[in-house]
Design an enzyme around this catalytic site. Structure first.
Site, PDB file in Angstrom:
ATOM      1  N   GLN A   1       9.011   1.391  36.416  1.00  0.00           N
ATOM      2  CA  GLN A   1       8.697   0.021  36.866  1.00  0.00           C
ATOM      3  C   GLN A   1       9.943  -0.866  36.919  1.00  0.00           C
ATOM      4  O   GLN A   1       9.826  -2.055  37.224  1.00  0.00           O
ATOM      5  CB  GLN A   1       7.660  -0.621  35.938  1.00  0.00           C
ATOM      6  CG  GLN A   1       6.304   0.048  35.956  1.00  0.00           C
ATOM      7  CD  GLN A   1       5.516  -0.203  37.244  1.00  0.00           C
ATOM      8  OE1 GLN A   1       5.902  -1.018  38.091  1.00  0.00           O
ATOM      9  NE2 GLN A   1       4.417   0.501  37.409  1.00  0.00           N
TER      10      GLN A   1
ATOM     11  N   ASN B   1       4.507  -1.477  32.314  1.00  0.00           N
ATOM     12  CA  ASN B   1       3.750  -1.537  33.576  1.00  0.00           C
ATOM     13  C   ASN B   1       2.552  -2.475  33.530  1.00  0.00           C
ATOM     14  O   ASN B   1       2.041  -2.875  34.560  1.00  0.00           O
ATOM     15  CB  ASN B   1       3.288  -0.132  33.982  1.00  0.00           C
ATOM     16  CG  ASN B   1       2.599   0.606  32.861  1.00  0.00           C
ATOM     17  OD1 ASN B   1       3.189   0.845  31.802  1.00  0.00           O
ATOM     18  ND2 ASN B   1       1.350   0.949  33.052  1.00  0.00           N
TER      19      ASN B   1
ATOM     20  N   GLY C   1       6.840  10.188  38.596  1.00  0.00           N
ATOM     21  CA  GLY C   1       7.149   9.643  37.268  1.00  0.00           C
ATOM     22  C   GLY C   1       6.518  10.468  36.151  1.00  0.00           C
ATOM     23  O   GLY C   1       7.136  10.690  35.104  1.00  0.00           O
TER      24      GLY C   1
ATOM     25  N   HIS D   1       6.771   6.100  44.698  1.00  0.00           N
ATOM     26  CA  HIS D   1       5.716   5.256  45.286  1.00  0.00           C
ATOM     27  C   HIS D   1       5.635   3.848  44.707  1.00  0.00           C
ATOM     28  O   HIS D   1       4.853   3.036  45.174  1.00  0.00           O
ATOM     29  CB  HIS D   1       4.358   5.967  45.234  1.00  0.00           C
ATOM     30  CG  HIS D   1       3.722   6.055  43.890  1.00  0.00           C
ATOM     31  ND1 HIS D   1       2.641   5.292  43.539  1.00  0.00           N
ATOM     32  CD2 HIS D   1       4.010   6.810  42.810  1.00  0.00           C
ATOM     33  CE1 HIS D   1       2.267   5.601  42.301  1.00  0.00           C
ATOM     34  NE2 HIS D   1       3.084   6.518  41.843  1.00  0.00           N
TER      35      HIS D   1
ATOM     36  N   CYS E   1      -3.411   3.905  36.469  1.00  0.00           N
ATOM     37  CA  CYS E   1      -3.598   5.308  36.127  1.00  0.00           C
ATOM     38  C   CYS E   1      -4.642   5.452  35.044  1.00  0.00           C
ATOM     39  O   CYS E   1      -5.289   6.464  34.923  1.00  0.00           O
ATOM     40  CB  CYS E   1      -2.303   5.928  35.637  1.00  0.00           C
ATOM     41  SG  CYS E   1      -0.878   5.289  36.460  1.00  0.00           S
TER      42      CYS E   1
ATOM     43  N   THR F   1       9.989  24.908  45.931  1.00  0.00           N
ATOM     44  CA  THR F   1      10.564  24.420  47.187  1.00  0.00           C
ATOM     45  C   THR F   1      10.534  22.896  47.193  1.00  0.00           C
ATOM     46  O   THR F   1       9.510  22.289  46.887  1.00  0.00           O
ATOM     47  CB  THR F   1       9.778  24.976  48.390  1.00  0.00           C
ATOM     48  OG1 THR F   1       9.851  26.402  48.321  1.00  0.00           O
ATOM     49  CG2 THR F   1      10.341  24.484  49.715  1.00  0.00           C
TER      50      THR F   1
ATOM     51  N   SER G   1      10.204   6.972  40.054  1.00  0.00           N
ATOM     52  CA  SER G   1       9.086   7.381  40.903  1.00  0.00           C
ATOM     53  C   SER G   1       9.220   6.711  42.269  1.00  0.00           C
ATOM     54  O   SER G   1       9.575   5.534  42.355  1.00  0.00           O
ATOM     55  CB  SER G   1       7.772   6.968  40.233  1.00  0.00           C
ATOM     56  OG  SER G   1       6.690   7.227  41.100  1.00  0.00           O
TER      57      SER G   1
HETATM   58  C1  PLP Z   1       5.795   2.953  33.541  1.00  0.00           C
HETATM   59  C2  PLP Z   1       5.238   4.092  34.315  1.00  0.00           C
HETATM   60  N1  PLP Z   1       5.642   5.339  34.030  1.00  0.00           N
HETATM   61  C3  PLP Z   1       5.186   6.413  34.708  1.00  0.00           C
HETATM   62  C4  PLP Z   1       4.267   6.285  35.724  1.00  0.00           C
HETATM   63  C5  PLP Z   1       3.768   7.503  36.452  1.00  0.00           C
HETATM   64  O1  PLP Z   1       4.398   7.639  37.687  1.00  0.00           O
HETATM   65  P1  PLP Z   1       3.739   8.546  38.849  1.00  0.00           P
HETATM   66  O2  PLP Z   1       2.562   7.791  39.358  1.00  0.00           O
HETATM   67  O3  PLP Z   1       4.834   8.685  39.870  1.00  0.00           O
HETATM   68  O4  PLP Z   1       3.391   9.850  38.224  1.00  0.00           O
HETATM   69  C6  PLP Z   1       3.799   4.995  36.062  1.00  0.00           C
HETATM   70  C7  PLP Z   1       2.754   4.814  37.099  1.00  0.00           C
HETATM   71  O5  PLP Z   1       1.906   3.930  37.010  1.00  0.00           O
HETATM   72  C8  PLP Z   1       4.308   3.878  35.339  1.00  0.00           C
HETATM   73  O6  PLP Z   1       3.901   2.627  35.619  1.00  0.00           O
END
Ligand code: PLP
Length: 383
Positions: free
Chosen positions: A180, A151, A71, A202, A325, A238, A200
């Site tokens: 999200q 998020n 993401g 995960h 994060c 790659t 994303s």
């Molecule tokens: C709304 C949002 N955008 C972007 C991201 C970032 O994604 P990634 O962890 O795959 O870099 C997150 C991750 O918490 C998110 O919640």
């Protein structure tokens, strides 16, 4: 003791079927999709299937899907790529005050390069105001970026309305961070009015380090990674075949189960929300009552989120104080602040993020533990 994982917006557990697809691409179908021999062709086929699964989930064409490292890269690429490609057409960009740091920090970097950015404000539930968006658009505006689902508090932004306004009254590109939202809630049909959309792996029971950017056909943005010309020259390097295979598999499983899992999570969230608000005094909901089904943010007044997080952890219940994060950073959430929440509300905020793999018993147990721990923390903090 059983673990109750309520941090699914930070990351999710990989589904077994997904892990098997990853394992097979690492050990059996390990070719480089660019190789001309059979192993390469086999890898290319796996990649194509994943691209088709993701495109289908979005109502898009496979050639509009570009794989990235997640993401964060998708957001960086969409925002910078659009700004750089259109810089001769204008200098003005629009986003919101509650974006994920991977969007906000990218805009901050562009501001340092001389672009001008308008940050849309939000109301107490985290909604942007479409009139404010309309007023912010100028002939100079080249990009608008709005997240689909926040998020931290789960607010679902009015993406369809925003797309209509942007397309009716400007030439700006519209980027949506759907990290999200994808595979959790139904998205705008065929992504009407959206030019760029970030995903994303995960967050949807797929592997970490894999994501995708939807780039609408005929929309051109500047590549950020130069090299071997993979992804039709738009994103060199790659390809992460195990990640791609896992992401494709996860997207298919999530989309096949979207309706069922959505309604399960709505019920789990409702039980958790009511259980907390009705049984634990001095609690405040952050965000709308009917936000995304997997995100619930509540302030426990007279406590500190971090202390409560660790108290819950000692009972094998895992939650977050906000965005995972940014939760290593000190200071309160920029989202709750933008929503006009008080210091006390910001200090005591906890985000619960759900998956359909939780049971009602898990939720009831969590409420019970919460009631005890909140009482204890309040006693200690009053001293
Ligand atoms: C709304 C949002 N955008 C972007 C991201 C970032 O994604 P990634 O962890 O795959 O870099 C997150 C991750 O918490 C998110 O919640």
């Amino acid at each position: 003791m059983k673990e109750i994982y309520l941090d699914n917006s930070a990351t999710t557990k990989v589904l077994e079927e997904v892990a098997r697809a990853v394992f097979d691409t690492m050990t059996l179908h390990f070719g480089n999709p660019s190789s001309l021999h059979r192993k390469g062709i086999e890898a290319e086929k796996i990649m194509q299937e994943a691209r088709e699964n993701i495109a289908k989930a979005l109502g898009a064409s496979p050639k509009e899907i570009y794989f990235t490292s997640g993401g964060t890269e998708s957001n960086n690429w969409a925002v910078k790529g659009a700004a750089y490609a259109r810089r001769r057409k204008g200098n003005h960009l629009i986003t919101t005050a509650i974006e994920h740091p991977s969007v906000l920090e990218t805009f901050a970097a562009l501001e340092r390069e001389g672009f001008s950015v308008t940050y849309l404000q939000v109301d107490r539930e985290g909604f942007i105001d479409l009139n404010q968006l309309k007023e912010a658009l100028t002939p100079e505006t080249i990009l608008v970026s709005i997240m689909y689902v926040n998020n931290e508090v789960g607010t679902i932004e009015p993406i369809q309305g925003a797309a209509q306004i942007i397309k009716a009254s400007s030439n700006a590109l519209f980027h949506v961070d759907a990290v999200q939202a994808f595979a959790k809630i139904p998205l705008v049909s065929k992504l009407e009015g959206i030019d760029l959309l970030s995903l994303s792996g995960h967050k949807i029971y797929g592997p970490k380090g894999i994501g995708a950017l939807f780039v609408r056909d005929k929309v051109s943005i500047a590549p950020l990674l130069h090299g071997g010309g993979q992804e039709t020259g738009q994103r060199s390097g790659t390809e992460n075949l195990p990640g791609i295979a896992g992401f494709g598999k996860a997207a298919k499983i999530c989309i096949d189960n979207l309706e069922k899992w959505h309604s399960q999570m709505v019920q789990l969230k409702e039980r958790l929300m009511k259980g907390i608000l009705d049984n634990i005094p001095d609690t405040v909901l952050n965000g709308p009552v009917s936000g995304a089904p997997h995100i619930l943010n509540i302030s426990f007044l007279g406590t500190r989120g971090e202390i409560l997080l660790h108290a819950l952890e000692s009972k094998n219940i895992y939650v977050s104080t906000g965005s995972a994060c940014s939760s290593h950073k000190s200071g309160n959430s920029h989202v709750l602040k933008a929503m006009g929440k008080s210091e006390e509300e910001q200090d005591g905020a906890i985000r619960f993020s759900l998956s359909p793999f939780l049971s009602m018993e898990d939720i009831d147990y969590t409420i019970e533990v919460l009631a005890d721990e909140v009482r204890e923390i309040r006693k200690l903090m009053r001293r």
